[in-house]
Design a protein around this motif. Sequence first.
Motif, short mmCIF file in Angstrom:
data_model
loop_
_atom_site.label_atom_id
_atom_site.label_comp_id
_atom_site.label_asym_id
_atom_site.label_seq_id
_atom_site.Cartn_x
_atom_site.Cartn_y
_atom_site.Cartn_z
N CYS A 40 2.37 -8.70 -5.88
CA CYS A 40 2.22 -9.52 -4.69
C CYS A 40 2.21 -8.66 -3.43
O CYS A 40 1.45 -8.93 -2.49
CB CYS A 40 3.34 -10.55 -4.63
SG CYS A 40 3.01 -11.92 -3.49
N ASN A 44 -1.19 -7.67 -0.33
CA ASN A 44 -1.13 -7.75 1.13
C ASN A 44 -1.55 -6.46 1.84
O ASN A 44 -1.67 -6.47 3.07
CB ASN A 44 0.30 -8.09 1.56
CG ASN A 44 0.66 -9.53 1.29
OD1 ASN A 44 0.35 -10.41 2.09
ND2 ASN A 44 1.31 -9.79 0.16
N MET A 105 6.97 -6.49 4.06
CA MET A 105 6.29 -7.77 3.88
C MET A 105 6.65 -8.78 4.97
O MET A 105 5.82 -9.60 5.37
CB MET A 105 6.61 -8.34 2.49
CG MET A 105 6.01 -7.51 1.34
SD MET A 105 4.19 -7.46 1.35
CE MET A 105 3.90 -5.82 2.05
N ALA A 108 4.56 -7.88 7.95
CA ALA A 108 3.17 -8.31 7.72
C ALA A 108 3.02 -9.81 7.92
O ALA A 108 2.04 -10.28 8.53
CB ALA A 108 2.73 -7.90 6.31
N ALA A 109 3.99 -10.58 7.42
CA ALA A 109 3.91 -12.04 7.55
C ALA A 109 4.03 -12.47 9.00
O ALA A 109 3.22 -13.28 9.50
CB ALA A 109 5.01 -12.70 6.72
N GLN A 112 0.86 -11.40 11.09
CA GLN A 112 -0.35 -12.17 10.79
C GLN A 112 -0.26 -13.60 11.34
O GLN A 112 -1.25 -14.13 11.86
CB GLN A 112 -0.58 -12.20 9.28
CG GLN A 112 -1.05 -10.87 8.71
CD GLN A 112 -1.33 -10.97 7.24
OE1 GLN A 112 -2.45 -11.24 6.81
NE2 GLN A 112 -0.30 -10.76 6.43
N ALA A 135 2.11 -3.40 6.62
CA ALA A 135 1.20 -2.88 5.60
C ALA A 135 1.39 -1.37 5.41
O ALA A 135 1.32 -0.87 4.29
CB ALA A 135 -0.24 -3.19 5.98
N GLY A 168 -6.90 -8.45 -2.76
CA GLY A 168 -6.44 -8.77 -1.41
C GLY A 168 -7.44 -8.39 -0.35
O GLY A 168 -7.46 -8.98 0.74
N TRP A 192 -3.15 -16.26 5.89
CA TRP A 192 -2.79 -15.22 4.93
C TRP A 192 -1.33 -14.78 5.05
O TRP A 192 -0.83 -14.07 4.17
CB TRP A 192 -3.72 -14.03 5.10
CG TRP A 192 -5.16 -14.40 4.94
CD1 TRP A 192 -6.07 -14.60 5.94
CD2 TRP A 192 -5.85 -14.65 3.72
NE1 TRP A 192 -7.29 -14.96 5.41
CE2 TRP A 192 -7.18 -15.00 4.05
CE3 TRP A 192 -5.47 -14.62 2.38
CZ2 TRP A 192 -8.12 -15.32 3.07
CZ3 TRP A 192 -6.40 -14.93 1.41
CH2 TRP A 192 -7.71 -15.27 1.76
N SER A 193 -0.65 -15.19 6.11
CA SER A 193 0.76 -14.82 6.26
C SER A 193 1.62 -15.38 5.12
O SER A 193 2.68 -14.82 4.80
CB SER A 193 1.30 -15.30 7.61
OG SER A 193 1.23 -16.71 7.69
N ALA A 196 2.12 -12.82 2.33
CA ALA A 196 3.10 -11.78 2.68
C ALA A 196 4.52 -12.33 2.59
O ALA A 196 5.45 -11.63 2.15
CB ALA A 196 2.82 -11.24 4.08
#
Length: 428
Positions: A40, A44, A105, A108-109, A112, A135, A168, A192-193, A196
């Motif tokens: 997972c 990302n 992660m 990233a979340a 985004q 990332a 991804g 897409w968040s 993440a």
Amino acid sequence: MRPSSLLARPDRPSARPDTAAPTGAPVLRGRLLALAAITCAALNLRLVVTSLSPLLTTIGAEFGFTTTVVGVFGALPLVAFALFGLATPAVMRRLGAEATAVLSMLLAAVGQLARAFAPDTGTLLLLTAVALTGAALGNVVVPPLIKQYFPDRLAALSTVQMVAIHLGALFPPLVAVPLAEAAGWRVALGAWSLLALAAAGLWAAQWRRPGGTAAPSAVVPAGGEPPLARPVWRVGMAWRMAVLFGMVTWNVFTLFTWLPTLLADAGHSGAFSGGMVSLMVGSSLMFGLVAPTITVRAANTFPIVAFGIAGYVVGYLGIALAPQSLAPLWSVFLGLGTGLFVVMMTMINARSTTARGSASLSGFVQGAGSGIALGGPLLFGLLGELTGGWTASYVLVAGGSLAVATVVAYVERTPWSIEAAAAGHRPE
């Protein structure tokens, strides 16, 4: 033992009785959560970039930024990967690998999701940088985590990682424009968040599992391993790998940034251009299915790299000179070139014997290499804007980098480990 013979069998279980892994289900016993978390997280690592690039024309029309700003967006991932690639090993030593994965992660979340609400170009750049920081941390921490949890299955887990990275990267450009047309670019960017956030949850569960970071018998904690005989930045082999990684990344991010624009300038629609980015990534994925196994078993890695460079050359020449009706074919060839990223990421683990060595080599190669690659997207766009065409960009930015990659790949063709290189043990 020659380094190449050491690296020829990385996918076999350890011969030690306490770490041997039988065939079948027991191979993954106690490691399914780690496998899910690695997969997972890898999903990302590229979608932060590829979910944005097909929408830059639409966003640029609303915010009013120029071609040069598009080049800045293309260079921004490399800035983040360079800065945080070099810093991530220190973060891992302080927080631990699993906690670093959770942090990556979450960043990233948050980045985004927040950039979907950006009111202007500056804010969009800033929040994209936050997402890219996550990332960048993930890029460096995932290979050592594979080394830590699956030392007996390096080729298999490298393949899983690369398939996930490619998936991804493949789907966002394929659906970005249609989703933006249906729901707006902000929804297309922020959705897409969720992926993440899911990865952060999986790594948090792995981190907080009973026994802390204790893992199955196959796991070798990086903190208990001896340091390299010399700092990684003083090892010539690490610098050569960084240069090769830099030249590969230079072209990967140049294409992620500019291929939709090049095809749009040739008269294709935005949806078609995004589809060609996905086709390029899909072609790279097909190469990536076999590249890890070939790479870890190769006594000479130059033919593998030369194959990818040849794909780049044919693809670039096709896009520049041939009929645009053949754009799908040239995208496939470019995908073979971008598949070199698979080779380089596999080499980071294949050319280390410990999780600590893998972390040091991963951070240095990705950090320094991304810094080297920084000029690719910027120069490609700048030369195009200055000359009013793309010829100089193709010749200098693409051709020059591929020439350098060919030379370095030939010099660094014999596999050996970073531990042996740091100790001064030359390969045969």
